[in-house]
Design a protein around this motif. Sequence first.
Motif, PDB file in Angstrom:
ATOM      1  N   VAL A 228       0.841  -1.205   0.000  1.00 15.32           N
ATOM      2  CA  VAL A 228       0.000   0.000   0.000  1.00 15.32           C
ATOM      3  C   VAL A 228       0.871   1.250   0.000  1.00 15.32           C
ATOM      4  O   VAL A 228       0.625   2.201  -0.750  1.00 15.32           O
ATOM      5  N   THR A 238      -4.493   2.676  -4.840  1.00 13.70           N
ATOM      6  CA  THR A 238      -4.286   1.765  -3.702  1.00 13.70           C
ATOM      7  C   THR A 238      -5.525   0.949  -3.328  1.00 13.70           C
ATOM      8  O   THR A 238      -5.482   0.185  -2.360  1.00 13.70           O
ATOM      9  N   ALA A 242      -5.312  -2.043  -0.567  1.00 13.83           N
ATOM     10  CA  ALA A 242      -5.885  -1.557   0.689  1.00 13.83           C
ATOM     11  C   ALA A 242      -7.076  -2.404   1.114  1.00 13.83           C
ATOM     12  O   ALA A 242      -7.294  -2.636   2.313  1.00 13.83           O
TER      13      ALA A 242
END
Length: 272
Positions: A228, A238, A242
């Motif tokens: 990330v 991301t 994530a």
Amino acid sequence: MGSALAAAFVEAGYPTTIWNRTPGKADELVARGAVLVPFVADALRASSLIVVCLSDAASVEDVLGPHRDELDSRTLVNLTSGTSDEARGISKWAGDYVDGAIMAIPEVIGRPEAFLLFSGSAEAYARHRESLGRLGTTTFFGEDVGLASLYDVALLGVMWGTLNSFLHGAALLGAAGVDAAEFAPFANQWVSSVTGFVNAYADQIDRGVYPAEDASLETHLATMKYLVRESSAAEVNTEWPARIQAMTERAIRAGHAGASYASLIEVFRSRA
């Protein structure tokens, strides 16, 4: 895809009658020996095996629904993509019914690398197994007519998950000037290695116990955070890493600290 299916039957020497919403698209098949008919009912009367491949389940009902009587004493094999509930719905009025899913692109239909999944009437599948085998390698999952569709979407999920990971990795390395073609062989090698976890994790899932025989969730989580952070630093989206990190953290909070990555199955089983 419908054209590819019909072409495979023609090439295998089967008398093949075809109908299509746009007749002009069938010209090549007619030139190769297929018989084009103007009405759906004519196509249904032409054979004991009816194979349909349309855009969705609603189209199948629109096209075949008004001709249900023509399906008596015939087998309908539906290779239209859809949900398991839609397959069960069609089976209620389609009589001798087999639902199917095609795990291939049109170009490989008729070759062993094309594999097709079927479920529904076992007797009907057995009767037409040889004919359906002309389309590719076939597997029958039993009388639960929805299983082929469930396998279809589950396998597509594996495909999208794998491809999303490759695309994200290519974007990340691309930010450092690495071409995707240079990354691809390493991605393929790693995907091949990762498949080794599938059987081990499948056994853990079926037993309901998740010993960390390779790495614990905490170990995975630590490196997820690096992915990330690297993505953010490279200004690469991301969302994908994530989300994986968030699910892993959720599994740990749910009591799976020290467990294997397979324990995330419990997160997938719960409602978001």
